[in-house]
Structures are given as structure tokens and as C-alpha cells.
Design a protein around this motif. Structure first.
Motif, mmCIF file in Angstrom:
data_model
loop_
_atom_site.group_PDB
_atom_site.id
_atom_site.type_symbol
_atom_site.label_atom_id
_atom_site.label_comp_id
_atom_site.label_asym_id
_atom_site.label_seq_id
_atom_site.Cartn_x
_atom_site.Cartn_y
_atom_site.Cartn_z
ATOM 1 N N ALA A 47 -3.570 2.541 2.455
ATOM 2 C CA ALA A 47 -4.490 2.423 2.981
ATOM 3 C C ALA A 47 -6.226 2.201 3.315
ATOM 4 C CB ALA A 47 -5.950 3.907 2.105
ATOM 5 N N PHE A 48 -5.771 0.163 2.064
ATOM 6 C CA PHE A 48 -6.090 -0.919 1.925
ATOM 7 C C PHE A 48 -5.894 -1.756 3.180
ATOM 8 C CE2 PHE A 48 -6.710 0.847 -2.404
ATOM 9 C CZ PHE A 48 -8.230 1.524 -1.695
ATOM 10 N N LYS A 49 -4.611 -0.936 4.371
ATOM 11 C CA LYS A 49 -3.557 -2.438 4.599
ATOM 12 C C LYS A 49 -4.793 -3.744 5.909
ATOM 13 C CE LYS A 49 -3.112 0.450 9.411
ATOM 14 N NZ LYS A 49 -2.436 1.241 9.677
ATOM 15 N N ALA A 50 -6.002 -3.101 5.715
ATOM 16 C CA ALA A 50 -6.747 -4.234 6.204
ATOM 17 C C ALA A 50 -8.321 -4.637 5.524
ATOM 18 C CB ALA A 50 -7.548 -3.317 7.498
ATOM 19 N N VAL A 51 -8.217 -4.559 3.925
ATOM 20 C CA VAL A 51 -9.193 -4.459 4.006
ATOM 21 C C VAL A 51 -8.355 -6.534 2.729
ATOM 22 C CG1 VAL A 51 -9.933 -4.040 1.611
ATOM 23 C CG2 VAL A 51 -9.319 -2.659 3.114
ATOM 24 N N GLU A 52 -9.635 -6.944 2.626
ATOM 25 C CA GLU A 52 -8.899 -8.154 1.934
ATOM 26 C C GLU A 52 -9.335 -8.049 1.046
ATOM 27 O OE1 GLU A 52 -7.774 -10.778 3.610
ATOM 28 O OE2 GLU A 52 -8.262 -10.499 6.208
#
Length: 375
Positions: free
Chosen positions: A20-25
Motif C-alpha cells: 500500500a505504501f509503495k509510492a509513499v516516500e
């Protein structure tokens, strides 16, 4: 010397790598729980004296400074990112408590953040023309290769050394997932982010499934499998540590007083056992018997390591990881210690005044950290 109190504790859900956080820095992960603890206490951003977070994979750049600015803290509030690997999140809370008890601060936000999904690629710079960069997965944790084992292989050695069978490891992992499903953290603990408002990994493990998994290190008797090793994950957690003076100004219900905290080192060739020494030292210093601990949050990087630590410290099984642990959630390295502290804070809210709580975690290189609190 003033006392230090934990007055708010929030975290994101834990998401497996590339979930779910694959694109969250990393700094975007850190922003969410920082904003939440400010809101929970009604404390103004300009009342914060410092921000300290653990992180292991970012690659430099002080990501918690970015997270603090994103969360609306004033430019004048400093921020510090520390790297003691898995211990970083818990060590950050210790450092915050030290700042408060020394009189150097009244309010410090402490925690940890980690993104396996967005971690930089690692490579060593060429030493001369014509040499290619040398990619690597992790830095050394000891200066001697023979005392710097792969963590999974080290867990298998620990299991053999402590006599922890694969059957016991499987049962421990199954129980961790079961507890996570039956007693999930509430909305007052997890801050929704990127569509995730829970821990994404817990599942109904079975003995039959676990028994079919081949060892990834060690043998069939005491080896570790994919079910008994925590998955790489992304998450962030934050807690507000305050002085007695600040506590009186805030409208908070049931703060936790930090009784003591400690860090210790042990043999880097046997990482995972150091929390036993740290916790025993802590409890002895406070004259607390292990069976007096009402709530214990002990990191489950590996089932064998968690079993060894829990039994070595002597905490009751009824107190241990009531909502499951790292085997059910995942292991966002630099955030894991802070997540333990957040879990501890919320479980302690269910206890009677005077109850005692313990958090403990191991790290690569033979490090261990432990925190003792009371409500």
C-alpha cells in the motif's frame, strides 16, 4: 531532575514492501503520525522542542527533518534522524526522554520511519577508473566478516543454540497472526494513509501450511522458514514525550511515566539475544520482577529470537504481544521499536494504575534496547 511521560502514541498501518505504501516516500510516512500526536494532545506545533526518529534505509539526508516540516512544525524546531538499525525507533524515545529529564526540553516528538519500497539503491563508489560501482544489500554490522552473519542465518543459529525447534517457531508465528486478527489495533492507534487504516499482513496461518514450508536457513529440526521470519515492510510511528511541567498544561487522560530505559551491546555474531541483557539490567535496576510486567511488547523479527528473548527475560505469555507482533505485521526496521512503544502505550491504557509495561528489541551488530513504563 524531572520525569518524562508518554502522552500520545500513533502510527501508520504496516504494509509489506511494495504494498500500500509503495509510492509513499519516507518523509511522507513520517508526517502522518507526527500530525496525529499533535492533534491528540492539542499541543501547538511551536511548543515542540525537538523531533528524533530512527531510520535505517533512507541513505542520509535527515528524513525526519522533512517529515517535521511537512507536518507543520516551525522552521526553528530541530530534527534528528538516528541509525541504530532495528533499535532506532526505541532509541529515539530514550534520547527524547533524556532531553526531557535533563531539563533540556519540555516536549519532544520521537519515533521511527522506514520505507523498504522507496529506499535508495546501494552501491559502493568505484576506487579507480574502469571499475564499476559495486551494489550491496546492507552495510557491515561488525568489522570482521566471520562475526557479521546474514540475519536469517543468524536466526537459525540462535534457534539451534537456544534449543528452539521449528515446531515451536511455527506455533509462535501462528499465534502472532491469530492475535493480530482477533485483537486488531483500533482507530485511535493507526493513522489512515494511502488508503490503509490497518496492518495489511496478518492472515490465518495453519500448522499444515507452516509444516510444508522448506527451511530458508538451518535444518528441518530448528531452521527458520518464511512463516517464522518477519517480512520487509513500510511504516512510521510517533510518540510525544513531555516533562511534568508540560504534562500539567496538556489535557491528556492516562500518560505513561518512563521509569527507565537502557541500551546494551552483545556478541555481533549472535544478534538477537542482546535484549535479554538490556531488559534484565533494566528490571534489576528498578527492582521489578519479570512476572510483574503486565504488558510486554517484544520484537518478532524472527520467531526464534522472540521466543529466546521472552523466555530469557521471563515475561508471562499472557502479557506478550497481545495484538501479535512483527511476524504478523512486518518489520519496518527503523520504525519497529517505535511501533512497539505505540503498541505498549495503547495496551497500557487498558491496565489499572501502577501497572508496568516493557518494550524490547534487538538489532544487527549485537545491539539491544529496552524501555520500562508505568501508568
Amino acid at each position: 531532575m524531572t520525569a518524562a511521560y508518554l502522552v500520545a502514541a500513533r502510527r501508520t498501518g504496516v504494509a509489506p514492501r511494495n504494498g500500500a505504501f509503495k509510492a509513499v516516500e519516507a518523509d511522507e510516512l513520517g508526517e502522518a503520525p507526527i500530525r496525529a500526536v499533535l492533534s491528540d494532545c492539542g499541543i501547538a506545533p511551536d511548543a515542540i522542542d525537538d523531533v528524533i526518529f530512527g531510520n535505517a534505509l533512507y541513505g542520509g539526508g535527515n528524513p525526519v527533518r522533512l517529515a517535521a516540516l511537512r507536518a507543520g512544525l516551525p522552521d526553528r524546531v530541530p530534527a534528528l534522524t538516528i541509525d541504530s538499525q532495528c533499535c532506532g525507533g526505541l532509541d529515539a524515545i530514550m534520547m527524547a526522554a533524556d532531553r526531557v529529564t535533563s531539563g533540556g526540553a519540555d516536549a519532544v516528538i520521537a519515533g521511527g520511519v522506514e520505507s523498504f519500497s522507496r529506499a535508495p539503491l546501494r552501491a559502493r563508489r568505484p576506487r579507480h577508473a574502469g571499475e564499476a560501482p559495486q551494489p550491496y544489500d546492507r552495510p557491515p554490522f561488525a568489522p570482521w566478516p566471520e562475526r557479521d552473519p546474514d540475519m536469517i542465518a543468524a536466526a537459525a543459529v540462535l534457534a539451534e543454540t537456544f534449543g528452539i525447534s521449528r515446531t515451536r517457531q511455527d506455533a509462535f508465528a501462528i499465534a502472532s497472526h491469530r492475535k493480530a486478527i482477533e485483537n486488531p489495533p483500533g482507530s485511535g492507534e493507526i493513522v489512515p494513509l494511502a488508503g490503509l487504516s490497518r496492518d495489511a499482513f496478518p492472515r490465518a496461518l495453519t500448522e499444515a501450511l507452516c509444516s510444508r514450508l522448506p527451511p530458508i536457513a538451518g535444518d528441518e529440526v530448528s531452521g527458520v522458514t518464511r512463516a517464522t521470519v518477519a517480512v520487509e515492510a513500510d511504516a512510521a510511528a510517533a510518540l510525544l514525550v513531555v516533562s511534568e511541567t508540560m504534562l500539567r498544561r496538556l489535557n491528556v487522560g492516562r500518560p505513561l511515566r518512563i521509569m527507565a530505559a537502557t541500551r546494551c551491546g552483545d556478541d555481533p555474531a549472535m544478534p538477537g539475544a542482546a535484549p535479554i541483557r538490556a531488559a534484565k539490567k533494566l528490571l534489576a535496576g528498578q527492582r521489578v520482577a519479570p512476572e510483574a510486567i503486565a504488558v510486554a511488547e517484544i520484537m518478532e523479527a524472527f520467531a526464534a529470537q522472540a521466543i529466546a528473548c521472552a523466555e530469557g527475560i521471563g515475561v508471562a505469555s499472557s502479557a506478550l504481544n497481545r495484538s501479535g507482533g512483527g511476524l504478523a505485521r512486518g518489520h519496518p526496521i527503523g520504525a519497529s521499536g517505535a511501533i512497539l512503544a505505540v503498541r505498549l502505550w495503547h495496551e497500557m491504557q487498558k491496565e489499572e494504575p501502577g501497572a508496568l509495561g516493557l518494550a524490547a528489541i534487538a538489532a544487527a551488530g549485537g545491539l539491544g534496547s529496552a524501555l520500562l513504563v508505568t501508568i
